[in-house]
Design an enzyme around this catalytic site. Structure first.
Site, PDB file in Angstrom:
ATOM      1  N   SER A 196      60.442  44.439 102.577  1.00  0.00           N
ATOM      2  CA  SER A 196      59.007  44.710 102.473  1.00  0.00           C
ATOM      3  C   SER A 196      58.663  46.164 102.768  1.00  0.00           C
ATOM      4  O   SER A 196      59.166  46.757 103.719  1.00  0.00           O
ATOM      5  CB  SER A 196      58.260  43.805 103.451  1.00  0.00           C
ATOM      6  N   GLY A 226      51.350  52.119 108.134  1.00  0.00           N
ATOM      7  CA  GLY A 226      50.199  51.383 108.643  1.00  0.00           C
ATOM      8  C   GLY A 226      49.581  50.435 107.625  1.00  0.00           C
ATOM      9  O   GLY A 226      48.366  50.296 107.526  1.00  0.00           O
ATOM     10  N   CYS A 238      54.862  44.558 112.711  1.00  0.00           N
ATOM     11  CA  CYS A 238      54.573  45.919 112.257  1.00  0.00           C
ATOM     12  C   CYS A 238      54.227  46.795 113.458  1.00  0.00           C
ATOM     13  O   CYS A 238      53.291  46.500 114.187  1.00  0.00           O
ATOM     14  CB  CYS A 238      53.413  45.947 111.261  1.00  0.00           C
ATOM     15  N   LYS A 283      58.985  37.096 110.307  1.00  0.00           N
ATOM     16  CA  LYS A 283      59.730  38.355 110.415  1.00  0.00           C
ATOM     17  C   LYS A 283      59.635  38.889 111.835  1.00  0.00           C
ATOM     18  O   LYS A 283      58.568  39.254 112.313  1.00  0.00           O
ATOM     19  CB  LYS A 283      59.192  39.390 109.430  1.00  0.00           C
ATOM     20  N   ASN A 332      62.676  44.071 111.775  1.00  0.00           N
ATOM     21  CA  ASN A 332      61.703  45.071 111.371  1.00  0.00           C
ATOM     22  C   ASN A 332      62.122  46.381 112.041  1.00  0.00           C
ATOM     23  O   ASN A 332      63.179  46.451 112.671  1.00  0.00           O
ATOM     24  CB  ASN A 332      60.296  44.642 111.780  1.00  0.00           C
ATOM     25  N   THR A 338      65.457  51.030 103.260  1.00  0.00           N
ATOM     26  CA  THR A 338      65.548  52.486 103.198  1.00  0.00           C
ATOM     27  C   THR A 338      66.648  52.975 102.249  1.00  0.00           C
ATOM     28  O   THR A 338      66.524  54.054 101.675  1.00  0.00           O
ATOM     29  CB  THR A 338      65.767  53.023 104.635  1.00  0.00           C
TER      30      THR A 338
HETATM   31  C1  LIG Z   1      58.224  52.971 104.500  1.00  0.00           C
HETATM   32  C2  LIG Z   1      58.447  51.586 105.067  1.00  0.00           C
HETATM   33  C3  LIG Z   1      57.414  50.649 104.999  1.00  0.00           C
HETATM   34  C4  LIG Z   1      57.590  49.372 105.528  1.00  0.00           C
HETATM   35  N1  LIG Z   1      56.575  48.466 105.421  1.00  0.00           N
HETATM   36  C5  LIG Z   1      56.754  47.192 105.881  1.00  0.00           C
HETATM   37  C6  LIG Z   1      55.735  46.204 105.713  1.00  0.00           C
HETATM   38  O1  LIG Z   1      54.676  46.448 105.117  1.00  0.00           O
HETATM   39  N2  LIG Z   1      55.961  44.948 106.222  1.00  0.00           N
HETATM   40  C7  LIG Z   1      57.133  44.629 106.863  1.00  0.00           C
HETATM   41  O2  LIG Z   1      57.285  43.488 107.284  1.00  0.00           O
HETATM   42  N3  LIG Z   1      58.121  45.544 107.009  1.00  0.00           N
HETATM   43  C8  LIG Z   1      57.953  46.812 106.535  1.00  0.00           C
HETATM   44  N4  LIG Z   1      58.980  47.732 106.679  1.00  0.00           N
HETATM   45  C9  LIG Z   1      60.241  47.343 107.346  1.00  0.00           C
HETATM   46  C10 LIG Z   1      61.336  46.952 106.344  1.00  0.00           C
HETATM   47  O3  LIG Z   1      60.952  45.828 105.571  1.00  0.00           O
HETATM   48  C11 LIG Z   1      62.669  46.653 107.065  1.00  0.00           C
HETATM   49  O4  LIG Z   1      62.474  45.580 107.956  1.00  0.00           O
HETATM   50  C12 LIG Z   1      63.194  47.840 107.853  1.00  0.00           C
HETATM   51  O5  LIG Z   1      62.941  49.045 107.159  1.00  0.00           O
HETATM   52  C13 LIG Z   1      64.689  47.747 108.163  1.00  0.00           C
HETATM   53  O6  LIG Z   1      65.484  47.742 106.980  1.00  0.00           O
HETATM   54  P1  LIG Z   1      66.170  49.065 106.343  1.00  0.00           P
HETATM   55  O7  LIG Z   1      66.881  49.776 107.449  1.00  0.00           O
HETATM   56  O8  LIG Z   1      67.078  48.534 105.278  1.00  0.00           O
HETATM   57  O9  LIG Z   1      65.053  49.885 105.766  1.00  0.00           O
HETATM   58  C14 LIG Z   1      58.824  49.028 106.154  1.00  0.00           C
HETATM   59  C15 LIG Z   1      59.849  49.972 106.204  1.00  0.00           C
HETATM   60  C16 LIG Z   1      59.691  51.238 105.672  1.00  0.00           C
HETATM   61  C17 LIG Z   1      60.824  52.214 105.748  1.00  0.00           C
END
Ligand SMILES: Cc1cc2nc3c(=O)[nH]c(=O)nc-3n(C[C@H](O)[C@H](O)[C@H](O)COP(=O)(O)O)c2cc1C
Ligand SMILES: Cc1cc2nc3c(=O)[nH]c(=O)nc-3n(C[C@H](O)[C@H](O)[C@H](O)COP(=O)(O)OP(=O)(O)OC[C@H]3O[C@@H](n4cnc5c(N)ncnc54)[C@H](O)[C@@H]3O)c2cc1C
Ligand code: FES
Lengths: 309, 256
Positions: free
Chosen positions: A27, A78, A135, A170, A197, A271
């Site tokens: 997400s 946000g 979040c 989550k 998260n 990411t």
């Molecule tokens: C720019 C950005 C925006 C994100 N927005 C959300 C979101 O709206 N809702 C949510 O549950 N997680 C959000 N996340 C968290 C990701 O879904 C994920 O849990 C977290 O980035 C860890 O995974 P990764 O290391 O593969 O990015 C966001 C992450 C990033 C980097």
């Protein structure tokens, strides 16, 4: 196709829903799919998880919203999003054109708001609701819920009552005991949990002596958090029976295999897509390559396969 | 505008233009044929940095694509240390470029903001005429002026310390040029404070103005919402994505 020419089975049945392969997008890192659809066919993915949705449209936090960190990044978006109704009207039809599962990520300020969104979205035809109680970048709701077992139980109960599709909670890594929170979700009937998260973090510009992010703090993601994610998934696996969507720092097929072994059934890629637009597909192919090399017939055989000391 | 693509390209040339300013050229026919002035490329600068670095496309010629950049931190340092033959991972071309490159065009650049305007000036030259106003800190920072001279009717250089051209900012020649009322559009790129004052001068003179903005980026393709700037259209404020809705915006729509 879940079985390829070498007869490996990439299919995963998760909370009663069949995914053609274990890789889903995380997400907030994949918008509503439109942009990355220019790089590959979304039907190649196990599933797409949407940006976090709120009842009403949100503008999010002021920029700068991003800071690079060693092998990772902080974000403080946000929850900027068009609101759940606009998503259903303008974005969901696009995603439904693809042969992939749609996970709707929701964030509310009250348990009631979460429940209302879950009802609307399950009626509109999403496959799973992911309840974001983690979040770190909003004042109301968000992580406030996710760090208290009681609050997680309350939100889970409210959403389960109104959702017509499986509910996944989550979880936040910003807690002392992940097992307790996972159990609270399971106890109220959650069909799955997803974790992790982002980890709350901060960076400071030493020239101006001001935080790099306009929000002061933000959520850490990317390769840097993989070991933390693995540890928490492993702990959650031992605490609950419901399936786990694991994510946090996965950048290769080998990382994903580690996460499956730790106890995940599905893998979220976030990411990594910023570094390489095709990362999710490369990771899927990397898992398949590992399976072929190691004689693993079904990807679900890997889940929880770590032999702990 | 063609779709973006992510691939690996070979460096064909690296040049030092000033103390810490370099131009780097890639053999990239697939990128060159799709690129529009004002668009950018997102470059992976080595293995240890997860985020790509955005650079405006400065020139496109015979299947080659050039960016001009200043060494700021680790990523640009890595890029500056490139030699011909190095393979570099590039995603692009990305974003929305300038929409007005036909007619009589005035380009206004501050510092390295001049770089993407060179591509715009070349395009404008094909269908009409182009005049450039370029502002720098001092003569040692003045880059690309010779290239602009070969493309433009007139080139007005300003420096803050008066070491080259007029002493002062781009506002001085810009105000005079706008009085002639003969430009169909002003295209600008540079520091935000300069863009704001260019936008105000154009507004007062009734000239159409487009501004190329910068913001820190994550995905670079419009999916993560980290690169936003506030814009306003028909009274409605939006957090627009610099990487996708921009980097070029109608200057009247930017909330400065
Ligand atoms: C720019 C950005 C925006 C994100 N927005 C959300 C979101 O709206 N809702 C949510 O549950 N997680 C959000 N996340 C968290 C990701 O879904 C994920 O849990 C977290 O980035 C860890 O995974 P990764 O290391 O593969 O990015 C966001 C992450 C990033 C980097
Ligand atoms: C659309 C766009 C076009 C650009 N075009 C050019 C150009 O043509 N020539 C040029 O020299 N520079 C340009 N920049 C700025 C350039 O991207 C930064 O100087 C570069 O990212 C710095 O990387 P670094 O690793 O050397 O610096 P570091 O400070 O080590 O970078 C740390 C992080 O901050 C980001 N960052 C730092 N400064 C900036 C900045 N000014 N804008 C955006 N992100 C930044 C980096 O991308 C990286 O993620 C442009 C920026 C944008 C957004
Ligand atoms: S950098 Fe991701 S939306 Fe612009």
């Amino acid at each position: 196709m879940s079985r390829d020419s070498h007869n490996i089975d990439m299919k995963v049945t998760f909370a009663g829903i069949e995914f053609k392969n274990p890789v889903v997008t995380a997400s907030g890192t994949f918008g509503f799919g439109r942009e990355y659809a220019e790089y590959f066919d979304l039907s190649e993915l196990g599933g797409v998880c949407t940006k976090g949705l709120t009842l009403k449209a949100r503008q999010g936090n002021p920029p700068p919203r991003i800071a690079e960190t060693p092998m990772g990044m902080l974000n403080s978006v946000g929850l900027q999003n068009p609101g759940v109704d606009a998503f259903i009207k303008n974005e969901l039809p696009f995603l439904k054109k693809y042969d992939t599962r749609v996970i709707a990520n929701i964030a509310g300020e009250t348990a009631e708001e979460y429940a209302e969104m879950a009802q609307k979205l399950s009626g509109a035809g999403v496959d799973i609701i992911e309840v974001n109680v983690s979040c770190p970048n909003v004042r109301e709701g968000g992580m406030q819920f996710g760090v208290s077992a009681r609050a997680v139980a309350g939100v889970t109960r409210a959403v389960k009552r109104r959702s017509g599709v499986p509910v996944m909670i989550k979880l936040s890594p910003n807690v002392t005991d992940i097992a307790e929170i996972a159990r609270a979700a399971e106890g109220e009937g959650a069909d799955a949990v997803s974790l992790i998260n982002t980890l709350l973090g901060m960076r400071i510009d030493i020239k101006t002596r001001r935080p790099v992010l306009a929000n002061n703090t933000g959520g850490l993601s990317g390769a840097a958090i993989l070991p933390v994610a693995l540890r928490m998934i492993w702990q959650a696996r031992r605490a609950v029976k419901i399936p786990i969507l694991g994510m946090g720092g996965v950048t290769s097929g080998d990382d994903a295999v580690e996460m499956l072994l730790a106890g995940a059934s599905l893998i979220g890629v976030g990411t990594a897509s910023f570094t390489h637009p095709g990362a999710a597909i490369d990771i899927r192919d990397g898992i398949a390559a590992y399976m072929r090399e190691n004689g693993v017939a079904a990807v679900s055989d890997l889940t929880g396969g770590v032999e702990a000391y | 505008m063609g779709a973006a693509l992510n691939s690996v390209f070979t460096v064909s040339d690296v040049r030092r233009l000033a103390k810490s300013v370099f131009s780097i050229t890639f053999d990239a026919p697939e990128l060159a044929s799709r690129a529009e002035p004002g668009q950018f490329v997102h470059i992976k600068c080595g293995h240890s940095r997860p985020l790509r670095r955005p650079f405006g496309i400065s020139d496109v010629c015979g299947g080659k694509l050039t960016v001009v950049f200043e060494v700021r931190g680790e990523g640009t340092k890595w890029l500056a240390a490139s030699a011909p033959g190095r393979r570099v991972d590039i995603n692009g071309p990305l974003g929305r470029g300038f929409s007005e490159t036909n007619g009589n065009i005035l380009v206004v650049g501050g510092g390295l903001g001049a770089a993407p305007l060179l591509f715009a000036a070349r395009r404008a030259r094909e269908s009409g005429g182009v005049t450039a106003v370029l502002g720098f800190r001092g003569i040692s920072n003045a880059v690309l002026t010779d290239k602009f001279e070969s493309v433009c009717y007139g080139v007005f250089v300003t420096t803050e310390d008066g070491s080259s051209g007029l002493r002062g900012t781009v506002a001085l020649p810009l105000e005079e040029l706008l009085k002639t009322g003969k430009y169909s559009a002003v295209l600008s790129c540079g520091p935000r404070a300069m863009l704001k004052s260019v936008a105000e001068l154009c507004e007062r003179a009734g000239a159409r103005c487009e501004a190329a903005l910068e913001e820190r980026m994550g995905c670079g393709v419009g999916a993560c919402l980290v690169c936003v700037c506030k814009t306003k259209k028909n009274g409605v404020e939006t957090m627009s994505r610099v990487c996708r809705d921009g980097p070029v915006f109608d200057a009247r729509e930017v909330v400065w």
